[in-house]
Design a protein around this motif. Structure first.
Motif, PDB file in Angstrom:
ATOM      1  N   UNK A  40       0.855  -1.186   0.000  1.00 56.37           N
ATOM      2  CA  UNK A  40       0.000   0.000   0.000  1.00 56.37           C
ATOM      3  C   UNK A  40       0.887   1.231   0.000  1.00 56.37           C
ATOM      4  N   UNK A  41       0.677   2.096  -0.971  1.00 57.48           N
ATOM      5  CA  UNK A  41       1.509   3.285  -1.111  1.00 57.48           C
ATOM      6  C   UNK A  41       2.789   3.004  -1.878  1.00 57.48           C
ATOM      7  N   UNK A  42       3.578   4.050  -2.088  1.00 57.35           N
ATOM      8  CA  UNK A  42       4.921   3.963  -2.703  1.00 57.35           C
ATOM      9  C   UNK A  42       4.883   3.509  -4.165  1.00 57.35           C
ATOM     10  N   UNK A  43       3.753   3.720  -4.832  1.00 58.78           N
ATOM     11  CA  UNK A  43       3.651   3.291  -6.230  1.00 58.78           C
ATOM     12  C   UNK A  43       4.623   4.057  -7.124  1.00 58.78           C
ATOM     13  N   UNK A  44       4.911   5.309  -6.750  1.00 51.97           N
ATOM     14  CA  UNK A  44       5.831   6.098  -7.562  1.00 51.97           C
ATOM     15  C   UNK A  44       7.226   5.498  -7.586  1.00 51.97           C
ATOM     16  N   UNK A  45       7.697   5.054  -6.419  1.00 57.67           N
ATOM     17  CA  UNK A  45       9.025   4.441  -6.343  1.00 57.67           C
ATOM     18  C   UNK A  45       9.031   3.112  -7.079  1.00 57.67           C
ATOM     19  N   UNK A  46       7.978   2.322  -6.876  1.00 57.34           N
ATOM     20  CA  UNK A  46       7.892   1.028  -7.548  1.00 57.34           C
ATOM     21  C   UNK A  46       7.893   1.217  -9.063  1.00 57.34           C
ATOM     22  N   UNK A  47       7.135   2.174  -9.559  1.00 54.65           N
ATOM     23  CA  UNK A  47       7.072   2.418 -11.000  1.00 54.65           C
ATOM     24  C   UNK A  47       8.413   2.922 -11.537  1.00 54.65           C
ATOM     25  N   UNK A  48       9.126   3.695 -10.716  1.00 57.90           N
ATOM     26  CA  UNK A  48      10.453   4.175 -11.142  1.00 57.90           C
ATOM     27  C   UNK A  48      11.404   3.001 -11.341  1.00 57.90           C
ATOM     28  N   UNK A  49      11.343   2.040 -10.404  1.00 58.66           N
ATOM     29  CA  UNK A  49      12.206   0.873 -10.551  1.00 58.66           C
ATOM     30  C   UNK A  49      11.784   0.043 -11.764  1.00 58.66           C
ATOM     31  N   UNK A  50      10.474  -0.168 -11.919  1.00 59.66           N
ATOM     32  CA  UNK A  50       9.993  -0.963 -13.057  1.00 59.66           C
ATOM     33  C   UNK A  50      10.461  -0.340 -14.366  1.00 59.66           C
ATOM     34  N   UNK A  51      10.370   0.989 -14.460  1.00 57.44           N
ATOM     35  CA  UNK A  51      10.792   1.680 -15.683  1.00 57.44           C
ATOM     36  C   UNK A  51      12.288   1.489 -15.917  1.00 57.44           C
ATOM     37  N   UNK A  52      13.078   1.644 -14.850  1.00 55.64           N
ATOM     38  CA  UNK A  52      14.532   1.466 -14.982  1.00 55.64           C
ATOM     39  C   UNK A  52      14.875   0.026 -15.341  1.00 55.64           C
TER      40      UNK A  52
END
Length: 303
Positions: free
Chosen positions: A21-33
């Motif tokens: 729950x939460x932290x989707x921005x960080x998770x998406x940043x890693x997925x993109x990288x």
């Protein structure tokens, strides 16, 4: 009387928790990288920083599981896997030993021929002793190829500057009230967790979980009642101090009480005094008695 404990609570270990729950921005940043790693080399060291109990380790394990299919090996350094110089389990300590880090390095070197991606997850960097931190730094000076380091950090100032300079630092925000409610609905479905308790958590579901498991929510309410009771005497204060002293994880409710009454002038000194309890006091109830007494004096002065 010790606080009640409810064994029915089932708060999963981060490695087993599938609910982020939460932290989707960080998770998406890693997925993109990660998805673009063939075009642009992915940063090998990621620091996931933020207060305790907001899901940093859960996020770290989510990232590791996401790339599991490409990982040759997955190494974890935490208190549960802590060892002493003889290789024996040492889970009752307060710091992660250098032997734990060296053991991981040896295993990692043995796996270097597999050719797959490797993930090293450290939960948390704050718990590494000085020698362990230096051993980790040597690894980060020249990170092995196809290796990702996920470093869980509760207090960024505890991390060596030379480590921070080699990492991509992601600062995770405390959870919102709605995010805390979502987690409470999932893991404490039979409890009515009101807004006051959610605000007390300061964005940390881990804090709610700890209070519920230990019965600390009830002790907190008793502490507030004691501080508001003008007739409370030294014996009453000592009784409360003894109750709190039995559960070091509850020492933070003293700071919560200070925040509740708006006594900001006491916050810094009390923070240091609580730290001293863990370091030097042989009789913690005496230190806690003094803290509660100071709060009562400040309230009397303000009234």
């Amino acid at each position: 009387m010790a606080p009640r404990k409810k064994e029915s609570y089932n708060f999963p270990n981060p490695i087993d928790n599938n609910l982020l729950v939460g932290h989707s921005g960080v998770l998406n940043s890693f997925i993109d990288a990660w998805n673009k790693r063939d075009e642009h080399p992915i940063h090998p060291v990621w620091i996931l920083s933020g207060i305790r109990g907001i899901g940093k380790a859960t996020l770290a394990y989510r990232i590791a599981k996401m790339v599991q299919g490409c990982i040759g090996d997955f190494f974890i350094i935490d208190m549960e896997r802590n060892i002493d110089k003889d290789g024996k389990s040492k889970t009752d300590g307060k710091v992660i030993s250098v032997y734990t880090v060296r053991n991981m390095i040896e295993k990692m070197q043995m796996s270097s021929m597999s050719g797959g991606w490797r993930v090293i997850l450290i939960d948390s960097v704050d718990e590494l002793n000085a020698a362990a931190s230096n051993a980790m730094l040597k690894m980060l000076e020249e990170p092995p190829a196809k290796t990702i380091f996920l470093l869980v950090v509760h207090q960024l100032s505890n991390v060596l500057p030379t480590v921070r300079s080699r990492a991509r630092v992601e600062k995770l925000n405390p959870l919102s009230l709605s995010e805390l409610r979502e987690l409470c609905t999932k893991f404490i479905p039979d409890e009515d967790i009101g807004t006051p308790m959610l605000r007390l958590a300061n964005g940390s579901f881990g804090k709610i979980a700890n209070l519920k498991k230990s019965g600390g929510d009830e002790i907190y309410e008793e502490l507030i009642e004691l501080l508001e009771n003008q007739r409370a005497n030294s014996a009453d204060i000592m009784g409360m101090a003894r109750k709190i002293s039995e559960y070091p994880e509850l020492y933070g409710i003293l700071l919560d009480a200070i925040a509740y009454f708006g006594l900001s002038d006491l916050y810094t000194e009390t923070t240091h005094n609580i730290s001293d309890i863990n370091r030097i006091y042989l009789e913690p109830e005496i230190a806690i008695f003094k803290i509660i007494n100071e709060i009562k004096k400040s309230l009397a002065t303000c009234s």
